[in-house]
Scaffold this motif. Structure first.
Motif, PDB file in Angstrom:
ATOM      1  N   ASP A  47       0.862  -1.176   0.000  1.00 50.67           N
ATOM      2  CA  ASP A  47       0.000   0.000   0.000  1.00 50.67           C
ATOM      3  C   ASP A  47       0.902   1.230   0.000  1.00 50.67           C
ATOM      4  O   ASP A  47       1.522   1.564   1.022  1.00 50.67           O
ATOM      5  CB  ASP A  47      -0.893  -0.020   1.239  1.00 50.67           C
ATOM      6  N   SER A  48       1.001   1.900  -1.171  1.00 52.20           N
ATOM      7  CA  SER A  48       1.909   3.045  -1.297  1.00 52.20           C
ATOM      8  C   SER A  48       1.458   4.239  -0.477  1.00 52.20           C
ATOM      9  O   SER A  48       2.264   5.101  -0.129  1.00 52.20           O
ATOM     10  CB  SER A  48       2.036   3.448  -2.772  1.00 52.20           C
ATOM     11  N   SER A  49       0.149   4.294  -0.164  1.00 52.23           N
ATOM     12  CA  SER A  49      -0.330   5.446   0.607  1.00 52.23           C
ATOM     13  C   SER A  49       0.122   5.397   2.065  1.00 52.23           C
ATOM     14  O   SER A  49       0.284   6.434   2.710  1.00 52.23           O
ATOM     15  CB  SER A  49      -1.870   5.517   0.546  1.00 52.23           C
ATOM     16  N   THR A  50       0.346   4.178   2.570  1.00 49.86           N
ATOM     17  CA  THR A  50       0.787   4.029   3.966  1.00 49.86           C
ATOM     18  C   THR A  50       2.201   3.457   4.060  1.00 49.86           C
ATOM     19  O   THR A  50       2.736   3.276   5.163  1.00 49.86           O
ATOM     20  CB  THR A  50      -0.170   3.104   4.737  1.00 49.86           C
ATOM     21  N   ASN A  51       2.774   3.171   2.849  1.00 47.96           N
ATOM     22  CA  ASN A  51       4.118   2.595   2.816  1.00 47.96           C
ATOM     23  C   ASN A  51       4.208   1.323   3.665  1.00 47.96           C
ATOM     24  O   ASN A  51       5.159   1.114   4.406  1.00 47.96           O
ATOM     25  CB  ASN A  51       5.176   3.599   3.306  1.00 47.96           C
ATOM     26  N   THR A  52       3.207   0.453   3.544  1.00 52.75           N
ATOM     27  CA  THR A  52       3.213  -0.791   4.311  1.00 52.75           C
ATOM     28  C   THR A  52       3.006  -1.983   3.399  1.00 52.75           C
ATOM     29  O   THR A  52       2.370  -1.883   2.345  1.00 52.75           O
ATOM     30  CB  THR A  52       2.112  -0.792   5.377  1.00 52.75           C
ATOM     31  N   ASN A 108       5.884  -1.939   8.018  1.00 50.77           N
ATOM     32  CA  ASN A 108       6.161  -0.662   7.354  1.00 50.77           C
ATOM     33  C   ASN A 108       7.566  -0.699   6.754  1.00 50.77           C
ATOM     34  O   ASN A 108       8.339  -1.625   7.002  1.00 50.77           O
ATOM     35  CB  ASN A 108       5.971   0.524   8.307  1.00 50.77           C
TER      36      ASN A 108
END
Length: 371
Positions: free
Chosen positions: A55-60, A74
């Motif tokens: 998930d690029s929006s949360t970098n996880t 993360n």
């Protein structure tokens, strides 16, 4: 920003020579469950990782395991399997804890030897002798060489207390333990200047005696020199250790035993007499020396007299002008004998009476005698 790819395992074509866009990219093989980075496998066979999503929006990353449980990681976390993470944590703990339990594995020939002493590593130590030892042990030996202990033997001391004279009149009451100061020193086992333990064990018993232990302390003073000693019986001492806590190379524990002080000499003497102030001879200060001085007052018709239980060998008179002693012939004194009671015992004394004519003025004499 990390690169992440998903696809069939056959599509992962990373090679060191031609990594392409797979360099430093995380690749999840959807058909085999393998997780790869720069050609290395971090999760495999579908038993541990079934799916990975980023998930690029949360970098996880979300890792789905075979049992459908998920783990969210993360970008700050290491992208490793549980086993890899445990291994690296153990390595971290090892270095942070100062264990350094990795081994010395030199590429040098095993016969290569040190030319000179390096810390605790002796000259002539070969690579083979160090090979296989932990880095911690090699560094400890190098930086902290083994120091052997030094030994101070136990000792006993004895002295007369202040105010207690070493000279007493023959026949007077003898010395007692209260007349002495005694001490026991257990000695020491030292590393450098630091005392690690006593050399001897604790004191078990002690005794003060005159001459020999069987004599004890005489009840009365006898003529001549009497030597007193202090003896201490002690338990076995601790085993000497070197600076690394190992048994010392040259010393073992001191067995149970005893230590005895040096002699403390006391002197039994007879009193001497002289008519210092009047016709009746009075007692002079006690002395153990073979000569003494005395100033006799002017006596008028009374002659100067000395009494002592020894033989006078020389008489000298002080010349007040030169302040030097000059020999005065023994023939100027008449000799005789007299029995004098000393501490309840009759003692034969020799008497010396000045016989030259005229008035005996105040005179300082130096009398030398033999026993």
């Amino acid at each position: 920003m990390i690169k992440f790819f998903r696809g069939l395992r056959a599509n992962y074509t990373y090679t060191t020579e031609n990594p392409g866009n797979l360099l430093d990219a995380l690749f999840f093989a959807t058909d085999t469950g393998e997780l790869l980075l720069n050609g290395k496998l971090y999760g495999s066979d579908g038993k541990r990782v079934k799916d990975v999503k980023f998930d690029s929006s949360t970098n996880t990353f979300t890792f789905t395991k075979e049992d459908d449980s998920t783990v969210v990681v993360n970008l700050g976390d290491k992208l490793l399997t549980d086993a890899d993470r445990t291994l690296l944590n153990n390595v971290s703990d090892m270095f942070e804890g100062g264990q350094m339990n990795v081994t010395y594995n030199s590429g040098l020939d095993g016969t290569v030897a040190t030319v000179e002493k390096l810390g605790g590593i002796d000259a002539g130590t070969t690579v083979s002798q160090l090979k296989g030892q932990t880095i911690s042990k090699v560094l400890d030996t190098l930086i902290f060489p083994t120091i052997q202990p030094t030994i101070t033997a136990p000792s006993a001391s004895l002295s007369l207390k202040s105010g207690v004279s070493s000279i007493r009149e023959v026949g007077a009451a003898g010395y007692t333990t209260e007349d002495f100061t005694s001490a026991f020193n257990q000695g020491a086992i030292k590393i450098g200047t630091s005392t690690k333990s006593p050399r001897a064990g604790a004191k078990l018993s002690d005794v003060i005696y005159a001459g020999s232990e069987a004599n004890g302390i005489p009840a009365t003073v006898t003529a001549g020199t009497t030597n007193f000693y202090y003896k201490v019986n002690h338990a076995e001492g601790p085993a000497p250790l070197d600076s690394k806590g190992n048994p010392a190379a040259s010393y073992t524990a001191l067995p149970a035993g005893s230590t005895t002080s040096s002699a403390v000499a006391t002197y039994g003497v007879y009193p001497f007499y002289a008519n210092i102030e009047n016709a009746t001879p009075s007692k002079l200060p006690l002395t153990k020396e073979l000569s003494f001085t005395a100033t006799l007052a002017a006596e008028g018709p009374n002659k100067h007299v000395f009494k002592l239980p020894h033989t006078v060998t020389k008489i000298e008179m002080l010349n007040t002008l030169s302040n030097k002693y000059e020999v005065y012939a023994l023939e100027n004194f008449t000799t005789g004998t007299e029995e004098i009671t000393v501490q309840g015992a009759n003692v034969n004394y020799n008497t010396y009476t000045r016989n030259d004519a005229g008035f005996n003025g105040e005179t300082t004499y130096k009398i030398t005698y033999s026993k």
